[in-house]
Design a protein around this motif. Structure first.
Motif, mmCIF file in Angstrom:
data_model
loop_
_atom_site.group_PDB
_atom_site.id
_atom_site.type_symbol
_atom_site.label_atom_id
_atom_site.label_comp_id
_atom_site.label_asym_id
_atom_site.label_seq_id
_atom_site.Cartn_x
_atom_site.Cartn_y
_atom_site.Cartn_z
ATOM 1 N N GLU A 1 73.432 8.026 -36.028
ATOM 2 C CA GLU A 1 74.342 7.983 -37.184
ATOM 3 C C GLU A 1 73.709 7.182 -38.330
ATOM 4 O O GLU A 1 73.731 7.605 -39.489
ATOM 5 N N LEU A 2 73.124 6.033 -37.980
ATOM 6 C CA LEU A 2 72.461 5.206 -39.006
ATOM 7 C C LEU A 2 71.269 5.941 -39.624
ATOM 8 O O LEU A 2 71.052 5.900 -40.836
ATOM 9 N N ILE A 3 70.496 6.628 -38.772
ATOM 10 C CA ILE A 3 69.301 7.348 -39.258
ATOM 11 C C ILE A 3 69.726 8.493 -40.186
ATOM 12 O O ILE A 3 69.102 8.722 -41.231
ATOM 13 N N ALA A 4 70.802 9.199 -39.815
ATOM 14 C CA ALA A 4 71.301 10.292 -40.666
ATOM 15 C C ALA A 4 71.701 9.739 -42.034
ATOM 16 O O ALA A 4 71.340 10.302 -43.085
ATOM 17 N N GLU A 5 72.423 8.609 -42.022
ATOM 18 C CA GLU A 5 72.836 8.001 -43.295
ATOM 19 C C GLU A 5 71.616 7.524 -44.097
ATOM 20 O O GLU A 5 71.601 7.598 -45.330
ATOM 21 N N ALA A 6 70.592 7.055 -43.395
ATOM 22 C CA ALA A 6 69.358 6.621 -44.077
ATOM 23 C C ALA A 6 68.650 7.802 -44.746
ATOM 24 O O ALA A 6 67.874 7.623 -45.678
ATOM 25 N N LEU A 7 68.949 9.017 -44.274
ATOM 26 C CA LEU A 7 68.364 10.227 -44.874
ATOM 27 C C LEU A 7 69.261 10.794 -45.973
ATOM 28 O O LEU A 7 68.956 11.835 -46.563
ATOM 29 N N GLY A 8 70.409 10.124 -46.208
ATOM 30 C CA GLY A 8 71.345 10.619 -47.212
ATOM 31 C C GLY A 8 72.230 11.739 -46.692
ATOM 32 O O GLY A 8 72.812 12.508 -47.464
ATOM 33 N N LEU A 9 72.321 11.862 -45.356
ATOM 34 C CA LEU A 9 73.128 12.913 -44.735
ATOM 35 C C LEU A 9 74.416 12.321 -44.170
ATOM 36 O O LEU A 9 74.561 11.099 -44.093
ATOM 37 N N ASN B 1 60.538 16.173 -42.027
ATOM 38 C CA ASN B 1 59.427 16.671 -42.867
ATOM 39 C C ASN B 1 58.503 15.531 -43.309
ATOM 40 O O ASN B 1 58.110 15.426 -44.474
ATOM 41 N N ASP B 2 58.185 14.650 -42.353
ATOM 42 C CA ASP B 2 57.261 13.512 -42.567
ATOM 43 C C ASP B 2 57.876 12.332 -43.313
ATOM 44 O O ASP B 2 57.177 11.379 -43.640
ATOM 45 N N LYS B 3 59.184 12.369 -43.616
ATOM 46 C CA LYS B 3 59.805 11.211 -44.294
ATOM 47 C C LYS B 3 59.781 10.006 -43.360
ATOM 48 O O LYS B 3 59.456 8.894 -43.766
ATOM 49 N N PHE B 4 60.137 10.224 -42.088
ATOM 50 C CA PHE B 4 60.075 9.158 -41.081
ATOM 51 C C PHE B 4 58.888 9.437 -40.164
ATOM 52 O O PHE B 4 58.651 10.588 -39.795
ATOM 53 N N VAL B 5 58.158 8.379 -39.815
ATOM 54 C CA VAL B 5 56.884 8.591 -39.111
ATOM 55 C C VAL B 5 56.959 8.252 -37.622
ATOM 56 O O VAL B 5 57.523 7.250 -37.217
ATOM 57 N N SER B 6 56.365 9.164 -36.853
ATOM 58 C CA SER B 6 56.184 8.949 -35.420
ATOM 59 C C SER B 6 54.840 8.232 -35.272
ATOM 60 O O SER B 6 53.784 8.862 -35.349
ATOM 61 N N SER B 7 54.886 6.915 -35.108
ATOM 62 C CA SER B 7 53.653 6.123 -35.210
ATOM 63 C C SER B 7 52.854 6.080 -33.915
ATOM 64 O O SER B 7 53.401 6.125 -32.825
ATOM 65 N N ARG B 8 51.558 5.924 -34.117
ATOM 66 C CA ARG B 8 50.646 5.784 -32.976
ATOM 67 C C ARG B 8 50.853 4.412 -32.327
ATOM 68 O O ARG B 8 51.038 3.409 -33.016
ATOM 69 N N HIS B 9 50.821 4.391 -31.010
ATOM 70 C CA HIS B 9 50.930 3.118 -30.287
ATOM 71 C C HIS B 9 50.203 3.232 -28.954
ATOM 72 O O HIS B 9 49.840 4.328 -28.534
ATOM 73 N N ILE C 1 64.847 19.718 -41.891
ATOM 74 C CA ILE C 1 66.242 19.820 -42.338
ATOM 75 C C ILE C 1 66.290 20.340 -43.775
ATOM 76 O O ILE C 1 65.653 19.758 -44.675
ATOM 77 N N ALA C 2 67.047 21.420 -43.971
ATOM 78 C CA ALA C 2 67.095 22.100 -45.283
ATOM 79 C C ALA C 2 67.450 21.135 -46.410
ATOM 80 O O ALA C 2 66.861 21.188 -47.506
ATOM 81 N N GLU C 3 68.413 20.234 -46.166
ATOM 82 C CA GLU C 3 68.865 19.307 -47.221
ATOM 83 C C GLU C 3 67.774 18.351 -47.690
ATOM 84 O O GLU C 3 67.910 17.723 -48.739
ATOM 85 N N LEU C 4 66.711 18.218 -46.901
ATOM 86 C CA LEU C 4 65.631 17.283 -47.277
ATOM 87 C C LEU C 4 64.492 18.003 -48.009
ATOM 88 O O LEU C 4 63.534 17.374 -48.445
ATOM 89 N N LEU C 5 64.588 19.338 -48.108
ATOM 90 C CA LEU C 5 63.495 20.118 -48.691
ATOM 91 C C LEU C 5 63.788 20.444 -50.155
ATOM 92 O O LEU C 5 64.931 20.448 -50.596
ATOM 93 N N SER C 6 62.725 20.730 -50.901
ATOM 94 C CA SER C 6 62.857 21.132 -52.305
ATOM 95 C C SER C 6 61.600 21.905 -52.680
ATOM 96 O O SER C 6 60.697 22.070 -51.858
ATOM 97 N N LYS C 7 61.551 22.355 -53.933
ATOM 98 C CA LYS C 7 60.361 23.078 -54.387
ATOM 99 C C LYS C 7 59.132 22.178 -54.279
ATOM 100 O O LYS C 7 58.038 22.609 -53.925
ATOM 101 N N ASP C 8 59.335 20.898 -54.587
ATOM 102 C CA ASP C 8 58.214 19.945 -54.543
ATOM 103 C C ASP C 8 57.958 19.433 -53.123
ATOM 104 O O ASP C 8 56.934 18.803 -52.861
ATOM 105 N N ASN C 9 58.901 19.638 -52.231
ATOM 106 C CA ASN C 9 58.757 19.147 -50.856
ATOM 107 C C ASN C 9 59.102 20.276 -49.878
ATOM 108 O O ASN C 9 60.132 20.251 -49.217
ATOM 109 N N PRO C 10 58.217 21.302 -49.806
ATOM 110 C CA PRO C 10 58.504 22.428 -48.905
ATOM 111 C C PRO C 10 58.297 22.033 -47.441
ATOM 112 O O PRO C 10 57.701 20.992 -47.144
ATOM 113 N N ALA C 11 58.784 22.875 -46.529
ATOM 114 C CA ALA C 11 58.648 22.592 -45.089
ATOM 115 C C ALA C 11 57.171 22.495 -44.703
ATOM 116 O O ALA C 11 56.358 23.335 -45.079
ATOM 117 N N LYS C 12 56.860 21.429 -43.946
ATOM 118 C CA LYS C 12 55.468 21.233 -43.493
ATOM 119 C C LYS C 12 55.259 21.721 -42.059
ATOM 120 O O LYS C 12 54.133 21.748 -41.561
#
Length: 367
Positions: A196-204, A288-296, A327-338
């Motif tokens: 829930e917190l992560i969704a809100e952090a994405l503006g969803l 779409n790379d906004k949040f990173v799955s970091s190496r460990h 997620i469609a809501e996070l995409l735009s012309k400048d930020n297409p699906a990766k």
């Protein structure tokens, strides 16, 4: 025969496959080697170059987030959402305190994992399997990717599927069956709050990630890293990212977890009563790379065994029809699906077959 007429002893070729097989067939894992009194690390575990266990780089500090008051104080909740957003955009990791899981449950869970590994070998062997199809509730072995990975890790693991269909107590190993069920319930509750917190952090909307099914599956892994006679020659878990939406990690007091951040490896010292949270590959894919799955990675140590409990929010090998894509809501012309769409099972099968080889499985799913 040497040219000067004297005979030379020729070293037999190193048959890695045969040595892996012999190790696997013992069904006692790395702990079995240590119990048998090995004083040198066998070569299947050797890294191409020794691990630097005495790095002198200045330590960076992983953010710690305090969940106190998030459910009844809207201002506090906003602050925490901002902290979660900052941590997942940069580190991909954070420590979490006041998370709601009682200390006695955390301690009992660590003890349950330790008790599982300290059973007689003959008792443990009945759980040993390499069948990762999802047919068995518990998969205990050493190195899920034993035959695929370039280096064998100084680690034994059991993997339990706890959701979507919670197991019956008799399907779990007796030393930890009760606590696994109790702990998993608590972790699921915490995971739902985090999504829930992560969704809100994405503006969803808070429910967005839960509606997508991010908390449908939960696998709990009990890792055991035996003490190692030559820790610099091997690795507990190599440089990798997690095959999950998020992972909630409970570690004991030993330490050894390191995160790759700002081009250096940073230690994550255990905080009593805290858990460590990190984004997995699936969260990176759907954001779409906004949040990173970091190496460990986890380094080996000479002092005493280390135990950790990793709770992966994933349906893993279970066949579901859900396709995940950015997620469609996070995409735009400048930020297409990766990334292209994929199911959790397709991703998990690819990740497991590839093994932990220092490359990200995400690359395979890039558009």
């Amino acid at each position: 025969m040497a040219l000067n007429g004297t005979s030379t002893s020729i070293q037999p070729a190193y048959d890695r496959k045969a040595e892996l097989q012999a190790f696997d067939e013992t069904k006692t894992g790395v702990k079995g080697l240590v119990d048998s009194g090995v004083t040198e690390v066998p070569r299947i575990f050797h890294l191409p170059s020794p691990e630097d266990l005495n790095s002198q780089q200045p330590e960076l500090t992983l953010p710690t987030i305090d969940l106190q008051g998030i459910d009844n104080n809207p201002i506090r909740r906003k602050e925490v959402i901002e902290q979660v957003k900052d941590a997942l955009e940069s580190w991909g990791f954070f420590q979490l305190v006041n998370h709601g899981i009682p200390n006695n449950i955390l301690e009992e869970m660590i003890k349950g994992v330790m008790d599982f590994y300290e059973q007689e070998s003959e008792v443990k062997k009945q759980w040993y399997t390499r069948d990762m199809s999802g047919k068995t509730r518990v998969i205990y072995n050493s190195n899920f990717d034993l035959y695929a990975a370039p280096v064998t890790n100084w680690r034994d693991t059991f993997y339990c599927t706890m959701a979507p269909n919670p197991p019956q107590p008799h399907e779990l190993p007796p030393p930890c069956s009760d606590i696994l069920l109790k702990y998993s319930k608590q972790v699921m509750k915490l995971g739902i709050s985090l999504f829930e917190l992560i969704a809100e952090a994405l503006g969803l909307k808070p429910i967005h990630l839960l509606d997508m099914g991010c908390a449908d599956g939960l696998a709990v892994l009990g890792h055991y890293y035996p003490s190692c006679p030559q820790p610099e020659l091997t690795i507990g878990t190599p440089d990798h990212t997690d095959n999950s939406f998020i992972t909630i990690l409970l570690q004991d007091h030993i330490g050894g977890l390191k995160i790759f951040y700002q081009n250096q490896w940073t230690q994550v010292p255990p905080i009593p009563g805290a858990v460590v949270v990190n984004a997995g590959d699936f969260l990176q894919l759907i954001t779409n790379d906004k949040f990173v799955s970091s190496r460990h990675k986890v380094v080996a140590n000479k002092v005493e065994p280390r135990v950790s409990v990793a709770s992966f929010f994933t349906t893993g090998p279970i066949q579901t029809s859900k396709v995940y894509e950015p997620i469609a809501e996070l995409l735009s012309k400048d930020n297409p699906a990766k990334y292209r769409g994929t199911t959790v099972k397709e991703y998990a099968d690819y990740y497991n077959a590839k093994g932990l080889d220092n490359t990200s499985a995400l690359l395979h799913f890039k558009v």
